[in-house]
Scaffold this motif. Structure first.
Motif, mmCIF file in Angstrom:
data_model
loop_
_atom_site.group_PDB
_atom_site.id
_atom_site.type_symbol
_atom_site.label_atom_id
_atom_site.label_comp_id
_atom_site.label_asym_id
_atom_site.label_seq_id
_atom_site.Cartn_x
_atom_site.Cartn_y
_atom_site.Cartn_z
ATOM 1 N N LYS A 1 -38.402 -32.817 11.694
ATOM 2 C CA LYS A 1 -36.504 -32.879 11.927
ATOM 3 C C LYS A 1 -36.718 -33.918 11.656
ATOM 4 C CE LYS A 1 -33.575 -32.490 15.951
ATOM 5 N NZ LYS A 1 -33.539 -32.802 17.208
ATOM 6 N N GLU B 1 -27.439 -42.574 17.279
ATOM 7 C CA GLU B 1 -27.990 -41.208 18.091
ATOM 8 C C GLU B 1 -28.375 -42.164 19.543
ATOM 9 O OE1 GLU B 1 -30.703 -39.141 16.547
ATOM 10 O OE2 GLU B 1 -30.544 -37.608 17.724
ATOM 11 N N MET C 1 -27.322 -42.145 23.028
ATOM 12 C CA MET C 1 -28.703 -41.273 24.962
ATOM 13 C C MET C 1 -29.069 -42.557 26.130
ATOM 14 S SD MET C 1 -30.546 -39.580 22.249
ATOM 15 C CE MET C 1 -31.999 -38.781 23.713
ATOM 16 N N GLN D 1 -29.370 -40.704 28.618
ATOM 17 C CA GLN D 1 -30.144 -39.282 27.871
ATOM 18 C C GLN D 1 -31.733 -40.135 28.591
ATOM 19 O OE1 GLN D 1 -28.677 -37.121 25.351
ATOM 20 N NE2 GLN D 1 -26.842 -37.968 25.760
ATOM 21 N N LEU E 1 -27.789 -34.622 30.519
ATOM 22 C CA LEU E 1 -28.251 -33.191 29.349
ATOM 23 C C LEU E 1 -28.678 -33.816 28.233
ATOM 24 C CD1 LEU E 1 -26.250 -30.182 30.790
ATOM 25 C CD2 LEU E 1 -28.660 -31.596 31.705
ATOM 26 N N PHE E 2 -29.006 -33.464 27.179
ATOM 27 C CA PHE E 2 -30.089 -33.223 25.235
ATOM 28 C C PHE E 2 -28.540 -32.565 24.788
ATOM 29 C CE2 PHE E 2 -33.650 -34.578 27.997
ATOM 30 C CZ PHE E 2 -33.918 -35.655 28.156
ATOM 31 N N ASP E 3 -28.101 -33.899 24.218
ATOM 32 C CA ASP E 3 -26.889 -32.656 23.551
ATOM 33 C C ASP E 3 -28.070 -31.899 22.063
ATOM 34 O OD1 ASP E 3 -24.998 -34.249 24.437
ATOM 35 O OD2 ASP E 3 -25.108 -35.591 23.478
ATOM 36 N N SER E 4 -28.651 -32.597 21.364
ATOM 37 C CA SER E 4 -29.505 -31.673 20.531
ATOM 38 C C SER E 4 -29.570 -30.383 20.803
ATOM 39 C CB SER E 4 -30.243 -33.080 20.122
ATOM 40 O OG SER E 4 -30.499 -33.602 20.021
#
Lengths: 249, 239
Positions: free
Chosen positions: A34, A107, A111, A116, B74-77
């Motif tokens: 990815k 990103e 996170m 996250q 929560l993981f956005d992706s």
């Protein structure tokens, strides 16, 4: 100065943890693929544009500087050498430092501030292996790949200028490119691109990981990642030029 | 920030950790799951001293402890289902069908079975919290940590989340530590309430007896009564 040394130490530790995680990279194959798409395929339109105009400008400048001293049939040689050794890898790295480095920092920074990364840790998923390793590996592998595209398109951009603006027959430019081509020029350029890729992935991850303070912190991390990547690319370019051309090749 | 705090949680018991902002409630939870490491003293989780534990020890401990974050984290992706499956996949103990079954059961338990393919960004705040709970429950932990599970929710949605937490306690028999400011929530969820003040526990007792606590600081908190002026509060570093 103390802060600089502390950051150097932290980046080295992060690099060490990435290298230690290499044997486990098979577990993260999906993430790596990815990221390779994000770094490579998604960067191509911008790299194509920059490369074509870089080659074109180099041809114009070469013609201006050679005029009256060296026959203009050598414009192709100048463009090819400049692009393969220097302009291809460096400009591709600077473009990717802006696009990819900023994207990684933003990103991971988001996170971090939305917990996250903490959530990954609580699920016993090592964040460095899950998030940093795929990004660094993807940039190291994909930077040389897109540099090959950039090299080819820049030389093509030079050919367009030589043909249309300088009035050279197409074969003259092509012969000049071919006759002065040396594989070591290409190898040294691609070696540089791989190192620059590692720098971009590592800097984006480093600043993203240590983000704090919400949206403002994410913005700051993004800027720091881009600035640090660009400075390191230029400094390492000098170091690698000496190492590759005076010692290795 | 924390000084001499000692908390035993019985099997199946739910402890609510109360306290004013900045007293170290979330930091306490983070010590239990290793997101913050203690400068001194010892932290034991299920009999394992994790104060200076290595990664392998933490991996083992974290199979028994799960955390629900304040903002759900929560993981956005990923989709909702992928969010819940991630921790299970990483454990490499379960087959694809087992993981799919656990994801479905966890989502059904929180009443969001039809959101599996949705992205977290498409969910409301309350739904995100419930998915966060489903993600923790799917791991089948022995201890569940909740960090402000009802913060930022309207009273009706808070009630939905409170009832869900209570139901999970009964159905799963899992021990829980819940950090909250919300007194209604604390009384409803908690078997026992513990209050943290300036790094120490100043109340530890049954949920229904807290309003009669001997310590005036506890009663003031329960009644939402402050003896401080705004200027005094600000100079004391209050938020």
């Amino acid at each position: 100065m103390l802060a600089f040394l502390a950051d150097t130490g932290r980046v080295s530790l992060l690099l060490g943890r990435v290298l230690a995680g290499l044997p486990t990279c098979g577990r993260y194959a999906g993430e790596i693929t990815k990221q390779m798409y994000e770094v490579g395929v998604a960067s191509l339109p911008l790299v194509i544009l920059v490369a074509i105009f870089t080659g074109a400008v180099t041809a114009v400048q070469a013609a201006y500087q050679l005029e009256g001293m060296v026959p203009l049939r050598y414009v192709g040689s100048v463009v090819q050498k400049s692009v393969l050794i220097e302009l291809g890898p460096v400009l591709t790295a600077l473009v990717c430092g802006g696009r990819v480095g900023a994207s990684i920092a933003a990103e991971l920074g988001t996170m971090r501030v939305t917990e996250q990364i903490d959530a990954l840790e609580t699920m016993a998923i090592p964040p460095v292996r899950y998030l940093v390793l795929p990004r660094v590996l993807a940039t190291v592998v994909m930077l040389p790949v897109i540099t090959v595209f950039a090299d080819f398109l820049a030389v093509f951009g030079g050919w367009v200028v030589a043909y249309l603006a300088l009035g050279q027959p197409g074969t003259v430019y092509y012969e000049a490119v071919r006759n002065t081509f040396e594989p070591r020029d290409l190898y040294s350029g691609l070696t540089k691109a791989a190192v620059f890729g590692g720098v971009i992935g590592l800097m984006g991850s480093f600043y993203g990981f240590r983000t704090e303070g919400g949206a403002e912190g994410v913005g700051r991390a993004t800027t720091q990642a881009v600035v640090a990547s660009c400075i390191l690319v230029l400094v390492l370019d000098y170091v690698l030029a000496n190492l590759l051309f005076r010692v290795i090749f | 920030m924390l000084d001499g705090v000692d908390l035993d949680v019985a099997a199946g018991e739910t402890i609510v950790l109360l306290g004013r902002s900045g007293t170290g409630k979330s930091v306490f939870l983070k010590h239990v799951i290793g997101l913050v490491r203690a400068d001194a003293g010892t932290v034991e989780v299920f009999g394992t001293d994790v104060t200076r534990a290595d990664d392998a020890t933490w991996d083992r401990v974290r199979r028994d402890v799960a955390m629900v974050f304040q903002g759900a984290a929560l993981f956005d992706s990923m989709t909702v289902a992928e969010n819940i499956a991630l921790g299970l996949k990483h454990q490499r103990r379960f087959g694809r069908d087992e993981i799919a079954g656990r994801v479905e059961r966890a989502l059904t338990m929180v009443g969001l079975a039809d959101t599996a393919p949705a992205r977290p960004s498409a969910l409301s705040g309350g739904m995100r919290k419930r998915v966060g709970i489903a993600r923790a429950v799917a791991l089948e932990p022995r201890l569940l940590l909740y960090d402000e599970p009802t913060s930022g929710l309207d009273p009706v949605t808070s009630d939905v989340v409170n009832r869900l937490i209570r139901r999970l306690q009964k159905e799963l028999g899992v021990s829980s530590i819940v950090v909250t400011h919300d007194m209604a929530s604390a009384r409803f969820i908690g078997d026992r309430i513990v209050m943290l003040h300036e790094g120490r526990f100043i109340y530890d007792g049954p949920a229904d007896a807290i309003q009669h606590a001997p310590d005036d600081r506890v009663r003031r908190f329960v009644e939402g009564r402050s003896d401080e002026t705004v200027e005094g509060f600000a100079s004391a570093g209050g938020t």
